[in-house]
Structure formats: C-alpha cells, structure tokens
Design a protein around this motif. Structure first.
Motif, mmCIF file in Angstrom:
data_model
loop_
_atom_site.group_PDB
_atom_site.id
_atom_site.type_symbol
_atom_site.label_atom_id
_atom_site.label_comp_id
_atom_site.label_asym_id
_atom_site.label_seq_id
_atom_site.Cartn_x
_atom_site.Cartn_y
_atom_site.Cartn_z
ATOM 1 N N ILE A 1 39.363 43.932 38.257
ATOM 2 C CA ILE A 1 39.528 44.983 39.251
ATOM 3 C C ILE A 1 40.848 44.888 40.013
ATOM 4 O O ILE A 1 41.320 45.889 40.548
ATOM 5 C CB ILE A 1 38.339 45.010 40.233
ATOM 6 N N THR A 2 41.444 43.693 40.081
ATOM 7 C CA THR A 2 42.688 43.546 40.843
ATOM 8 C C THR A 2 43.949 43.566 39.993
ATOM 9 O O THR A 2 45.029 43.865 40.501
ATOM 10 C CB THR A 2 42.676 42.228 41.653
ATOM 11 N N LEU A 3 43.813 43.264 38.692
ATOM 12 C CA LEU A 3 45.000 43.119 37.849
ATOM 13 C C LEU A 3 44.904 43.921 36.556
ATOM 14 O O LEU A 3 45.782 44.738 36.255
ATOM 15 C CB LEU A 3 45.217 41.634 37.521
ATOM 16 N N VAL A 4 43.856 43.702 35.802
ATOM 17 C CA VAL A 4 43.765 44.280 34.457
ATOM 18 C C VAL A 4 43.686 45.800 34.496
ATOM 19 O O VAL A 4 44.461 46.501 33.823
ATOM 20 C CB VAL A 4 42.552 43.696 33.700
ATOM 21 N N ARG A 5 42.760 46.326 35.282
ATOM 22 C CA ARG A 5 42.631 47.789 35.344
ATOM 23 C C ARG A 5 43.820 48.462 36.012
ATOM 24 O O ARG A 5 44.335 49.463 35.482
ATOM 25 C CB ARG A 5 41.323 48.160 36.046
ATOM 26 N N PRO A 6 44.298 47.962 37.159
ATOM 27 C CA PRO A 6 45.462 48.615 37.771
ATOM 28 C C PRO A 6 46.687 48.644 36.859
ATOM 29 O O PRO A 6 47.464 49.601 36.887
ATOM 30 C CB PRO A 6 45.715 47.775 39.025
ATOM 31 N N LEU A 7 46.873 47.596 36.048
ATOM 32 C CA LEU A 7 48.020 47.536 35.147
ATOM 33 C C LEU A 7 47.735 48.168 33.783
ATOM 34 O O LEU A 7 48.637 48.261 32.950
ATOM 35 C CB LEU A 7 48.449 46.081 34.945
ATOM 36 N N ARG A 8 46.468 48.549 33.566
ATOM 37 C CA ARG A 8 46.051 49.138 32.291
ATOM 38 C C ARG A 8 46.436 48.232 31.116
ATOM 39 O O ARG A 8 47.006 48.669 30.113
ATOM 40 C CB ARG A 8 46.675 50.530 32.122
ATOM 41 N N LEU A 9 46.086 46.973 31.278
ATOM 42 C CA LEU A 9 46.403 45.994 30.241
ATOM 43 C C LEU A 9 45.490 46.184 29.039
ATOM 44 O O LEU A 9 44.329 46.569 29.158
ATOM 45 C CB LEU A 9 46.257 44.569 30.788
ATOM 46 N N ARG A 10 46.023 45.883 27.868
ATOM 47 C CA ARG A 10 45.256 46.021 26.636
ATOM 48 C C ARG A 10 44.115 45.013 26.599
ATOM 49 O O ARG A 10 44.295 43.828 26.903
ATOM 50 C CB ARG A 10 46.174 45.802 25.432
ATOM 51 N N ALA A 11 42.950 45.507 26.200
ATOM 52 C CA ALA A 11 41.761 44.645 26.176
ATOM 53 C C ALA A 11 41.920 43.459 25.239
ATOM 54 O O ALA A 11 41.386 42.376 25.500
ATOM 55 C CB ALA A 11 40.537 45.470 25.780
ATOM 56 N N ASP A 12 42.662 43.645 24.123
ATOM 57 C CA ASP A 12 42.786 42.548 23.165
ATOM 58 C C ASP A 12 43.729 41.456 23.637
ATOM 59 O O ASP A 12 43.880 40.438 22.973
ATOM 60 C CB ASP A 12 43.218 43.076 21.792
ATOM 61 N N ARG A 13 44.365 41.650 24.790
ATOM 62 C CA ARG A 13 45.213 40.611 25.380
ATOM 63 C C ARG A 13 44.483 39.801 26.447
ATOM 64 O O ARG A 13 45.042 38.862 26.989
ATOM 65 C CB ARG A 13 46.458 41.247 26.017
ATOM 66 N N ILE A 14 43.257 40.206 26.765
ATOM 67 C CA ILE A 14 42.483 39.549 27.818
ATOM 68 C C ILE A 14 41.390 38.726 27.164
ATOM 69 O O ILE A 14 40.489 39.262 26.516
ATOM 70 C CB ILE A 14 41.850 40.577 28.783
ATOM 71 N N HIS A 15 41.451 37.417 27.327
ATOM 72 C CA HIS A 15 40.528 36.507 26.648
ATOM 73 C C HIS A 15 39.629 35.854 27.699
ATOM 74 O O HIS A 15 40.001 34.869 28.334
ATOM 75 C CB HIS A 15 41.314 35.464 25.857
ATOM 76 N N ARG A 16 38.454 36.424 27.861
ATOM 77 C CA ARG A 16 37.553 35.940 28.913
ATOM 78 C C ARG A 16 36.602 34.878 28.388
ATOM 79 O O ARG A 16 36.290 34.809 27.198
ATOM 80 C CB ARG A 16 36.767 37.100 29.517
ATOM 81 N N MET A 17 36.133 34.047 29.293
ATOM 82 C CA MET A 17 35.083 33.095 28.989
ATOM 83 C C MET A 17 33.739 33.811 29.043
ATOM 84 O O MET A 17 33.503 34.608 29.954
ATOM 85 C CB MET A 17 35.098 31.932 29.992
ATOM 86 N N GLU A 18 32.851 33.523 28.084
ATOM 87 C CA GLU A 18 31.564 34.207 28.005
ATOM 88 C C GLU A 18 30.524 33.492 28.876
ATOM 89 O O GLU A 18 29.609 32.841 28.386
ATOM 90 C CB GLU A 18 31.113 34.289 26.550
ATOM 91 N N GLY A 19 30.666 33.657 30.161
ATOM 92 C CA GLY A 19 29.778 32.980 31.095
ATOM 93 C C GLY A 19 28.339 33.431 31.024
ATOM 94 O O GLY A 19 27.440 32.737 31.516
ATOM 95 N N GLU A 20 28.100 34.590 30.397
ATOM 96 C CA GLU A 20 26.745 35.120 30.323
ATOM 97 C C GLU A 20 25.906 34.511 29.209
ATOM 98 O O GLU A 20 24.689 34.733 29.157
ATOM 99 C CB GLU A 20 26.793 36.642 30.138
ATOM 100 N N LEU A 21 26.517 33.738 28.310
ATOM 101 C CA LEU A 21 25.746 33.148 27.213
ATOM 102 C C LEU A 21 24.703 32.169 27.758
ATOM 103 O O LEU A 21 24.975 31.429 28.712
ATOM 104 C CB LEU A 21 26.665 32.432 26.237
ATOM 105 N N PRO A 22 23.519 32.124 27.167
ATOM 106 C CA PRO A 22 22.466 31.245 27.699
ATOM 107 C C PRO A 22 22.783 29.757 27.572
ATOM 108 O O PRO A 22 22.267 28.945 28.335
ATOM 109 C CB PRO A 22 21.232 31.619 26.859
ATOM 110 N N ASP A 23 23.621 29.387 26.614
ATOM 111 C CA ASP A 23 23.984 27.985 26.419
ATOM 112 C C ASP A 23 25.463 27.813 26.775
ATOM 113 O O ASP A 23 26.349 28.282 26.047
ATOM 114 C CB ASP A 23 23.730 27.584 24.966
ATOM 115 N N ALA A 24 25.726 27.147 27.886
ATOM 116 C CA ALA A 24 27.104 26.976 28.346
ATOM 117 C C ALA A 24 27.932 26.142 27.372
ATOM 118 O O ALA A 24 29.144 26.361 27.237
ATOM 119 C CB ALA A 24 27.121 26.324 29.730
#
Length: 266
Positions: free
Chosen positions: A106-129
C-alpha cells in the motif's frame, strides 16, 4: 565515535565500524534514506544490470517507502530493474494489517505501479512455516541464479530495529539467530504474531549494503547499546551481529534516536 549531523551525514571511522548518519528531522531522514536507496540501486544496476533488494517491515520504513513513492523519487529510481524481496514476514495472510508485504504493497508497490513479477513475498499464510521458509529460499535462489550451497549476495538490505535489539525476525536467544544452514528460517517473537519467517544472519551478512532504518526517542537506549557497547551482552544483540563479510553497514538515525550516543558535534 564521532557523530556529525546533519550536513555531512556520513561518519567514517575505522574499516570495521559502521557509518552513522543522523538527520535533523523526519523529513531529512526520509530524504537521506531515499538518496541511499537511489545510490545503492543505481550502483548495482550499473554493475550487474539489476538490483536485488530486501525490504524491511515495521512502522519506520513506511516513512521511507512513502517518500520513495513521491514524484521527486519515483522516476529517479530504476524500479523496472529491481527485484524486491523481504527480510522477514509475520505468519499471516498477505492482506493482514500485520503483514510486511501488505505495508509495502500500500505504501510502495501500488503507488509506483510496480510489476507483480518483481515482488517476491514470503508466504506467511502457509500452515507450515518451515515449508514457507524453504519455498522462499528456493525463490531467492531461482531469482538470484544461485544453487546450494552458495549463498546469494543481495545488493541492498533494509533493516529495522526492535527495542530488544532484534532485527528482521532474529530475536535474542532464539534458534533462528544461529541457523546458518539456510537462507531463510522460522523466527519466534516474544509478543504479537509469534511465528515469523526471516532471512538468516548469514544471508543478511552476505549483502553488499545494509541500511538500518531507525527513528524516535524510544530507540535511543538500544542504539546506545549497539553502537557504543559496554558489555558482552550488548555485543551479542542480534543487530550487533550484522557484520557483512565484504559489504557495508549504514545506520540511518534521526536526532532523537541518536540522543544516547555520547559524542555529538554540529
């Protein structure tokens, strides 16, 4: 240690001592941070054709991200040639208010309209950390083009700082702090969202440049312990163990955060 502020903000002491940069106020702090990002990313892109950068979580980096999204900086930084990773993440869904990815979104990616394939997030929602940590290590290796057992080198790592001296999700006296067999591991916080994903200390210490982002009087005491340690306990705080093998560390502080440092000059 001499800390000068704010006009000539870099303080050079000895080769193994980090540089300390003190800004006069929050506006100057954000400007200095944006300039550091511009310089580090530009240098990496000119050398390697791209930049591998890890974002920090927490509230303080939001000030920097919001500044980077302003017209003054949005076109200056070559975002199309930057791969964005995360230093740590809470084990929550990506739309959760406590998610570091959500904050960056909300503070960086969307305002800059960065490409989704350049953003590598950690999958914190997975049941097994543990599975999530292994998947993120695989993602880092794939993007960096680095096979095990080699440790990839990130060009720029942004880090925050907790009141207890933790950084990323490397907390004092927890197993994650000594896990150097992996690039990514599971951290355990004492409060809040307990289970976290975090880059390991070895992964962080392979970076070319590391910037600690710290603001506020509430951080003055821990800054004093880290930058002017008096005991072995001070030297063993997680943030004190960030000592890159060949890279460079910069502490970006505002005046309140630097208040406990014993030598200040104008």
């Amino acid at each position: 240690m001499t800390v000068r502020s704010p006009r000539r903000p870099f303080i050079t002491t000895m080769p193994d001592i980090p540089e300390i940069r003190v800004a006069a106020d929050s506006r100057q702090w954000a400007q200095d941070g944006a300039r550091l990002v511009l310089e580090a990313t530009t240098r990496a892109i000119e050398t390697n054709g791209r930049c591998l950068m890890a974002l920090s979580g927490g509230s303080t980096p939001k000030t920097l991200y919001e500044r980077l999204a302003t017209p003054e900086w949005s076109d200056a930084v070559r975002w199309s040639q930057i791969e964005l990773f995360f230093g740590d993440e809470r084990c929550v869904p990506p739309d959760h208010p406590d998610s570091n990815y959500h904050t960056a979104l909300i503070t960086l990616v969307r305002p800059l309209r960065l490409r989704a394939d350049r953003i590598h997030r950690m999958e914190g929602e997975l049941p097994d950390a543990t599975v999530a940590a292994r998947r993120y290590e695989d993602r880092i290796r794939s993007v960096a083009g680095s096979s095990a057992p080699a440790v990839p080198c990130l060009d720029l790592v942004l880090l925050g700082l907790g009141d207890d001296g933790h950084t990323a999700s490397l907390f004092p006296d927890t197993p994650a702090l000594s896990d150097n067999d992996r690039l990514v591991t599971v951290g355990q916080a004492a409060q809040g969202v307990r289970t976290r994903l975090t880059l390991t200390l070895d992964m962080i210490n392979r970076a070319s440049m590391i910037v600690f982002l710290v603001m506020g009087a509430g951080k003055a005491q821990i800054i004093g312990r880290l930058l002017q340690p008096k005991t072995e306990a001070d030297r063993k705080l997680p943030a004190a163990l960030v000592r890159p093998h060949q890279g460079h560390v910069i502490w970006l502080l505002d005046r309140p955060a630097a208040a406990a440092l014993t030598t200040m000059s104008n």
